[in-house]
Design a protein around this motif. Sequence first.
Motif, short mmCIF file in Angstrom:
data_model
loop_
_atom_site.label_atom_id
_atom_site.label_comp_id
_atom_site.label_asym_id
_atom_site.label_seq_id
_atom_site.Cartn_x
_atom_site.Cartn_y
_atom_site.Cartn_z
N TYR A 206 -30.99 3.48 13.57
CA TYR A 206 -31.08 2.31 14.43
C TYR A 206 -31.02 2.68 15.91
CZ TYR A 206 -25.95 2.72 14.85
OH TYR A 206 -24.68 3.18 15.09
N PHE A 207 -31.55 1.79 16.73
CA PHE A 207 -31.43 1.89 18.19
C PHE A 207 -30.21 1.06 18.60
CE2 PHE A 207 -35.97 2.33 17.32
CZ PHE A 207 -36.36 3.38 18.14
N SER A 208 -29.42 1.58 19.54
CA SER A 208 -28.28 0.81 20.04
C SER A 208 -28.32 0.74 21.55
CB SER A 208 -26.95 1.42 19.56
OG SER A 208 -26.72 2.66 20.18
N TYR A 209 -27.90 -0.39 22.08
CA TYR A 209 -27.82 -0.56 23.54
C TYR A 209 -26.93 -1.77 23.82
CZ TYR A 209 -30.98 -4.61 23.42
OH TYR A 209 -31.53 -5.85 23.18
N GLU A 210 -26.50 -1.90 25.07
CA GLU A 210 -25.70 -3.04 25.49
C GLU A 210 -26.62 -4.12 26.04
OE1 GLU A 210 -22.25 -3.81 25.43
OE2 GLU A 210 -22.36 -2.21 23.93
N GLY A 211 -26.50 -5.32 25.49
CA GLY A 211 -27.40 -6.39 25.91
C GLY A 211 -26.71 -7.73 25.96
N SER A 212 -27.44 -8.76 25.55
CA SER A 212 -26.95 -10.13 25.67
C SER A 212 -27.39 -10.95 24.48
CB SER A 212 -27.52 -10.77 26.94
OG SER A 212 -28.90 -11.07 26.77
N LEU A 213 -26.89 -12.18 24.41
CA LEU A 213 -27.46 -13.15 23.51
C LEU A 213 -28.90 -13.41 23.93
CD1 LEU A 213 -24.58 -15.80 23.29
CD2 LEU A 213 -25.06 -13.94 21.69
N THR A 214 -29.79 -13.66 22.98
CA THR A 214 -31.19 -13.95 23.33
C THR A 214 -31.44 -15.44 23.45
OG1 THR A 214 -31.95 -13.97 21.02
CG2 THR A 214 -31.95 -11.84 22.17
N THR A 215 -30.39 -16.23 23.37
CA THR A 215 -30.46 -17.68 23.55
C THR A 215 -29.39 -18.09 24.56
OG1 THR A 215 -28.95 -18.07 21.70
CG2 THR A 215 -31.31 -18.08 21.21
#
Length: 265
Positions: A206-215
């Motif tokens: 898997y790819f991992s990264y720090e992000g956000s809710l998409t809504t």
Amino acid sequence: MDKNSFWRRLFSFATVSLMTIIIISLVSHSYPSLAEKKAPWGYGGEYNVHQWGQISPEFESCKVGRNQSPINLSSADNNLRPKSAEIEFDYQSSEVEVVNNGHTIVVNYAEGSSVTIDNQKYALKQFHFHTPSEHTIDNQGSAMEVHFVHQNEAGKLAVVGAMMNSGAENPLISRVWQAIPDGNKAHKSQSMNLNAADLLPQNKTYFSYEGSLTTPPCSEEVSWNLLSEPIEVSPEQIAAFSRIFQYNARPIQPLNGRLIELRED
């Protein structure tokens, strides 16, 4: 009581009552009910994805956030770092509720299932769907994407995503689709029993990264983990979802220099 005293008291009562009505009216206009305060949002029309940041102050991150999701995950990106996988799924069969919340189909999970990422345990709360896929891999999207939403004891969210490509019929998806409430009962839930593990691909790279809710509210500090191997769903299953939600995907967001790790199974 004399006549003058009676009229003075009546006038005083009427004045107080009028002032009370005025105050209640002002407060009602200044502080609408929670139902009235709930900001609307959607994927098209007046409240479309490009307007989320202007709809409500609570949605400001949708406009100004620097670590927003979804993103394009590129195997040739200079920000990509290979790393050994540290993810362990512990999904159990569970009684679930299938809900149409007006934005997607949500499968709410009972307690007892979890995923462990980098030695942090997150409880599975629900999974839901988007069409087309929100993330892309090497600029290639998929017909759909499923998001498994988890939360740890500190309240941090971790989302595991999987791309959904057109192919063979998916038995678990068939069961979920059959349980989707009718249109006139969109917000009512239907219960069933299933195991979310049956929806995962065999390869757990898997790819991992720090992000956000998409809504909205597009809150950040979300741990994102997108499985590199897609799962298959039939064209008919894709069409069935699209009849309910023709489009419910947020566009790709800027990477802004974030580190992406490729966790190899």
